[in-house]
Motif scaffolding. Structure first.
Motif, PDB file in Angstrom:
ATOM      1  N   ASP A  42     130.588  59.072  30.512  1.00 18.71           N
ATOM      2  CA  ASP A  42     131.461  57.916  30.639  1.00 18.71           C
ATOM      3  C   ASP A  42     131.054  56.820  29.658  1.00 18.71           C
ATOM      4  O   ASP A  42     129.892  56.727  29.236  1.00 18.71           O
ATOM      5  CB  ASP A  42     131.416  57.371  32.064  1.00 18.71           C
ATOM      6  N   ARG A  43     132.019  55.982  29.318  1.00 17.05           N
ATOM      7  CA  ARG A  43     131.740  54.839  28.433  1.00 17.05           C
ATOM      8  C   ARG A  43     130.954  53.782  29.215  1.00 17.05           C
ATOM      9  O   ARG A  43     131.351  53.394  30.311  1.00 17.05           O
ATOM     10  CB  ARG A  43     133.030  54.222  27.907  1.00 17.05           C
ATOM     11  N   PRO A  44     129.859  53.268  28.637  1.00 17.43           N
ATOM     12  CA  PRO A  44     129.018  52.333  29.388  1.00 17.43           C
ATOM     13  C   PRO A  44     129.237  50.870  29.026  1.00 17.43           C
ATOM     14  O   PRO A  44     128.519  50.010  29.528  1.00 17.43           O
ATOM     15  CB  PRO A  44     127.609  52.765  28.964  1.00 17.43           C
ATOM     16  N   TYR A  45     130.208  50.573  28.161  1.00 17.80           N
ATOM     17  CA  TYR A  45     130.290  49.249  27.566  1.00 17.80           C
ATOM     18  C   TYR A  45     130.856  48.213  28.541  1.00 17.80           C
ATOM     19  O   TYR A  45     131.734  48.516  29.363  1.00 17.80           O
ATOM     20  CB  TYR A  45     131.137  49.282  26.287  1.00 17.80           C
ATOM     21  N   LEU A  46     130.363  46.990  28.398  1.00 15.99           N
ATOM     22  CA  LEU A  46     130.899  45.887  29.178  1.00 15.99           C
ATOM     23  C   LEU A  46     132.286  45.534  28.672  1.00 15.99           C
ATOM     24  O   LEU A  46     132.607  45.750  27.494  1.00 15.99           O
ATOM     25  CB  LEU A  46     129.974  44.665  29.084  1.00 15.99           C
ATOM     26  N   PRO A  47     133.162  44.993  29.513  1.00 12.98           N
ATOM     27  CA  PRO A  47     134.515  44.628  29.060  1.00 12.98           C
ATOM     28  C   PRO A  47     134.462  43.591  27.946  1.00 12.98           C
ATOM     29  O   PRO A  47     133.587  42.719  27.920  1.00 12.98           O
ATOM     30  CB  PRO A  47     135.171  44.068  30.330  1.00 12.98           C
ATOM     31  N   GLU A  48     135.415  43.702  27.020  1.00 13.08           N
ATOM     32  CA  GLU A  48     135.476  42.728  25.934  1.00 13.08           C
ATOM     33  C   GLU A  48     135.839  41.350  26.486  1.00 13.08           C
ATOM     34  O   GLU A  48     136.580  41.242  27.470  1.00 13.08           O
ATOM     35  CB  GLU A  48     136.518  43.158  24.900  1.00 13.08           C
ATOM     36  N   PRO A  49     135.335  40.289  25.860  1.00 13.60           N
ATOM     37  CA  PRO A  49     135.633  38.941  26.363  1.00 13.60           C
ATOM     38  C   PRO A  49     137.099  38.599  26.148  1.00 13.60           C
ATOM     39  O   PRO A  49     137.704  39.003  25.142  1.00 13.60           O
ATOM     40  CB  PRO A  49     134.717  38.044  25.520  1.00 13.60           C
ATOM     41  N   PRO A  50     137.715  37.881  27.077  1.00 10.00           N
ATOM     42  CA  PRO A  50     139.122  37.493  26.888  1.00 10.00           C
ATOM     43  C   PRO A  50     139.251  36.457  25.769  1.00 10.00           C
ATOM     44  O   PRO A  50     138.277  35.799  25.378  1.00 10.00           O
ATOM     45  CB  PRO A  50     139.507  36.900  28.249  1.00 10.00           C
ATOM     46  N   PHE A  51     140.469  36.330  25.268  1.00  5.81           N
ATOM     47  CA  PHE A  51     140.706  35.343  24.215  1.00  5.81           C
ATOM     48  C   PHE A  51     140.582  33.937  24.808  1.00  5.81           C
ATOM     49  O   PHE A  51     141.025  33.694  25.936  1.00  5.81           O
ATOM     50  CB  PHE A  51     142.102  35.536  23.619  1.00  5.81           C
ATOM     51  N   PRO A  52     139.960  32.998  24.092  1.00  9.45           N
ATOM     52  CA  PRO A  52     139.752  31.656  24.659  1.00  9.45           C
ATOM     53  C   PRO A  52     141.076  30.972  25.014  1.00  9.45           C
ATOM     54  O   PRO A  52     142.091  31.119  24.312  1.00  9.45           O
ATOM     55  CB  PRO A  52     139.026  30.909  23.538  1.00  9.45           C
ATOM     56  N   VAL A  53     141.073  30.245  26.106  1.00 12.52           N
ATOM     57  CA  VAL A  53     142.230  29.445  26.518  1.00 12.52           C
ATOM     58  C   VAL A  53     141.860  27.968  26.391  1.00 12.52           C
ATOM     59  O   VAL A  53     140.698  27.577  26.596  1.00 12.52           O
ATOM     60  CB  VAL A  53     142.634  29.772  27.974  1.00 12.52           C
ATOM     61  N   PHE A  84     124.495  41.173  23.470  1.00 12.83           N
ATOM     62  CA  PHE A  84     123.790  41.218  24.743  1.00 12.83           C
ATOM     63  C   PHE A  84     124.231  42.361  25.655  1.00 12.83           C
ATOM     64  O   PHE A  84     123.787  42.445  26.796  1.00 12.83           O
ATOM     65  CB  PHE A  84     123.949  39.882  25.482  1.00 12.83           C
ATOM     66  N   ASP A  85     125.105  43.222  25.147  1.00 13.00           N
ATOM     67  CA  ASP A  85     125.444  44.438  25.885  1.00 13.00           C
ATOM     68  C   ASP A  85     124.335  45.467  25.632  1.00 13.00           C
ATOM     69  O   ASP A  85     124.086  45.879  24.495  1.00 13.00           O
ATOM     70  CB  ASP A  85     126.790  44.985  25.426  1.00 13.00           C
ATOM     71  N   VAL A 130     134.767  46.317  38.269  1.00  8.66           N
ATOM     72  CA  VAL A 130     135.350  45.015  38.585  1.00  8.66           C
ATOM     73  C   VAL A 130     136.515  44.711  37.655  1.00  8.66           C
ATOM     74  O   VAL A 130     137.584  44.253  38.093  1.00  8.66           O
ATOM     75  CB  VAL A 130     134.269  43.918  38.492  1.00  8.66           C
ATOM     76  N   GLU A 131     136.341  44.971  36.364  1.00  6.18           N
ATOM     77  CA  GLU A 131     137.424  44.702  35.417  1.00  6.18           C
ATOM     78  C   GLU A 131     138.622  45.609  35.691  1.00  6.18           C
ATOM     79  O   GLU A 131     139.773  45.164  35.614  1.00  6.18           O
ATOM     80  CB  GLU A 131     136.908  44.923  33.987  1.00  6.18           C
ATOM     81  N   ARG A 132     138.354  46.858  36.002  1.00  2.00           N
ATOM     82  CA  ARG A 132     139.445  47.793  36.307  1.00  2.00           C
ATOM     83  C   ARG A 132     140.215  47.349  37.548  1.00  2.00           C
ATOM     84  O   ARG A 132     141.445  47.408  37.579  1.00  2.00           O
ATOM     85  CB  ARG A 132     138.837  49.178  36.529  1.00  2.00           C
ATOM     86  N   LEU A 133     139.497  46.904  38.566  1.00  2.00           N
ATOM     87  CA  LEU A 133     140.163  46.452  39.784  1.00  2.00           C
ATOM     88  C   LEU A 133     140.989  45.195  39.521  1.00  2.00           C
ATOM     89  O   LEU A 133     142.053  45.020  40.120  1.00  2.00           O
ATOM     90  CB  LEU A 133     139.125  46.200  40.874  1.00  2.00           C
ATOM     91  N   LYS A 134     140.519  44.331  38.629  1.00  2.00           N
ATOM     92  CA  LYS A 134     141.314  43.160  38.272  1.00  2.00           C
ATOM     93  C   LYS A 134     142.641  43.569  37.634  1.00  2.00           C
ATOM     94  O   LYS A 134     143.689  42.988  37.913  1.00  2.00           O
ATOM     95  CB  LYS A 134     140.532  42.271  37.309  1.00  2.00           C
TER      96      LYS A 134
END
Length: 616
Positions: free
Chosen positions: A234-245, A276-277, A394-398
């Motif tokens: 499986d891919r172990p990477y943390l989700p990419e950061p969202p674009f700044p608002v 930091f990933d 958590v990101e997938r559930l979001k």
């Protein structure tokens, strides 16, 4: 006769020259494969497609000159991507403004999954050796050599009937190829290490881009490890950061610093995300460690196989050719490497042949086990940690929470509509008829009896409709017997010839219901749209993961982007953090794979299991 002989010689020389050109195709395909390792999918596809015209020319010449007709063996090309009504092109859960990426991805899957592509590669490798034998053979036998060469060409380049599995030698040669392929991907990953580390020093903004490029190579290794050896990474990477608002004052914040534009906050967020990933550094370490370990695992088997194969060729091809032509094509320095004498006679060659064959066999025996062990070793550093797995979940559930809410609301509206338009209307009509019975029971008892009989028929129909509605919400057989028997009952009711195989314990009821209705939708699609006659359903549960494969022999061409039912399956599985993969080339077969993370049903003390069944 002399004219026919000379014509055969000219044709044999032409075919030999054409066969030698396949080495150039093989070189271009090797370059395309190297570019594929860095993400350039179209280069490999172009190289494979560019070699097919020469294969087609050989098939035509085999029919015209050798008298052996060779039909094209290739699968139909995929259709062009279709634009959706909103102007976007959809591939899975991704939208594209232009279709070129989807087009080349589909063409890559089409040409790489076609069994004829592998035979073309084997033909390009071995046909030059056959051409070297064709020249003296056609000089000696004339048209007979051409006919033998035509049969050889048909065996490589013609269509073949489907086989249940590979033979012993072919399966282990493929496993050896898998070993070398895993090493090649690790070497390509190692090639991305130096520019990635340099990007960390200068220029720093390129560091996230290089990390993403390296991850594309690593993802290819993970995918092929699963396809080749069955080892899932499986891919172990943390989700990419969202674009700044922007804030309320219109500024963009990163830490304690404010910026007028989102450019710097986005860049800094991506740099921090890549830096930091922990998976970033695990990938860099894996590139070094896996390259060394996989090379050490592949070298002994590859050396033995090459030694045995080349030894047989040296004994029975190069040695006779060298003696016949008076050249130095002998085995002088080949068997002497292991302390054996050279072979100058047929008797000595016959004595050394078991040595070459034994080396070839011994090299092939452990290749499947070594390929799996190599993939498992690569998984140690390339697999996810618990922290990254939790972040991904958590990101997938979001992402799936909104889809789940929409699907639940739509299901409630469907139930409300069915109750309002169906059962409620019948109950209202029954109430009105009961009033008429009360009015007629004294004045016209016969009419009252007729109305009572109609009421009894209407109540039976209403009860049947209500049962169907309840069954659509949650089938009783699913609650009583579990997923395996419920799917088997569904297969019995299907117009297709369906087989159900697998062992499944009693699982959590929501997961069972999700899988049941997904299989029901796939069976309906196979019968209605796929024009299938047979369907196979494979069920399995292992380590908290329910896996279902539904394969039909229909016409293929299914596309989730154009089917609301398939999209509904994706949304339904997304509610449980599941995955849905669909493979449906034009002409079939269509294969749908679903994976649902779930646990055993805690209320069932002795889980029921399902066996194999088939319906006619």
């Amino acid at each position: 006769m002399i004219r026919e002989y000379l014509t055969s010689v000219r044709r044999g020389l032409a075919l030999a020259g054409l066969a030698l050109m396949s080495l150039l195709d093989l070189l271009l395909e090797l370059v395309g494969f190297c570019l594929l390792c860095v993400g350039l999918v179209f280069a490999y596809t172009l190289a494979l497609e560019g070699a097919r015209p020469r294969a087609a020319l050989t098939r035509r010449l085999a029919g015209r000159w050798c008298g052996i007709e060779v039909a094209p063996p290739y699968r139909p090309a995929p259709p062009e991507p279709e634009r959706e009504p909103d102007g976007w092109y959809r591939e899975g859960n991704s939208l594209f403004k232009r279709s070129w990426f989807i087009k080349w991805t589909k063409r890559f899957e089409w040409i790489s999954d076609d069994p004829a592509t592998g035979r073309d590669l084997g033909w390009q490798l071995w046909n030059p050796f056959a051409a070297l034998l064709l020249v003296p053979a056609v000089l000696l036998t004339g048209p007979l050599a051409l006919r033998v060469y035509g049969t050889w060409t048909r065996w490589w380049l013609g269509p073949r009937p489907a086989r249940a599995g590979d033979g012993w030698v072919k399966a282990r040669l493929k496993a050896l190829g898998f070993q070398l392929g895993l090493f090649a991907f690790s070497a390509a990953q190692l090639g991305m290490v130096i520019p990635t580390l340099l990007g960390l020093i200068w220029p720093a903004p390129l560091f996230p881009t290089l990390v993403v490029a390296g991850r594309a190579v690593t993802d290819t290794l993970r995918r092929e490890a699963k396809n080749w050896t069955g080892v899932r990474i499986d891919r172990p990477y943390l989700p990419e950061p969202p674009f700044p608002v922007p804030r309320a004052d219109g500024m963009y914040q990163h830490g304690r610093q404010l910026y007028d534009t989102p450019w710097w906050p986005a860049r800094l967020a991506r740099w921090r995300w890549a830096m930091f990933d922990r998976a970033t550094w695990r990938d860099l370490a894996a590139a070094v460690v896996n390259s060394v370990v996989l090379l050490l695992m592949a070298v002994p088997t590859a050396a033995l196989v090459f030694f045995g194969l080349w030894g047989v060729l040296a004994l029975w091809v190069w040695r006779p050719i060298g003696q016949w032509t008076g050249t130095s094509w002998s085995t002088t320095h080949w068997f002497s490497m292991i302390g054996l004498p050279e072979a100058t006679t047929h008797g000595q060659a016959l004595a050394l042949t078991p040595v070459a064959v034994a080396a070839f066999v011994v090299g092939l025996v452990p290749t499947p086990w070594l390929a799996r062990q190599g993939a498992r070793f690569a998984k140690l550093l390339l697999g996810p940690t618990e922290a990254s797995r939790l972040e991904q979940r958590v990101e997938r559930l979001k992402q799936t929470r909104a889809d789940a809410s929409v699907a639940q609301a739509a299901e409630l509206r469907r139930i409300e509509r069915d109750l309002h338009d169906g059962v409620q209307s019948r109950l209202v009509a029954m109430g009105m008829k009961l009033g008429a019975v009360e009015a007629l029971i004294d004045s016209d008892p016969a009419a009252a009896k007729r109305l009572a009989a109609e009421l009894r028929q209407t109540s039976s129909e209403t009860l049947t409709e209500l049962r169907l509605l309840v069954r659509g919400i949650h089938p009783p057989v699913l609650s009583e017997r579990g997923l395996g028997d419920a799917v088997r009952a569904m297969a019995l009711d299907s117009p297709l010839r369906a087989s159900v195989n697998g062992v499944v314990p009693r699982l959590e009821q929501p997961a069972e219901a999700c899988a049941y209705f997904a299989v029901s939708e796939l069976l309906g699609n196979a019968a209605k749209h796929g024009e299938a006659r047979r369907v196979s359903i494979e069920l399995g549960y292992d380590d908290g993961l329910l896996r279902i494969e539904v394969t039909d022999d229909g016409k293929g061409g299914a596309n989730a982007a154009r089917g609301s039912g398939l999209r509904g399956i994706e949304r339904r599985l997304g509610t449980f953090d599941g995955t849905f993969a669909l493979t449906s080339p034009p002409g079939g077969p269509t294969k749908a794979t679903m994976e649902i993370p779930c646990q055993l049903d805690p209320d069932v003390s002795s889980p029921r299991t399902s066996t194999s069944s088939e319906t006619d």
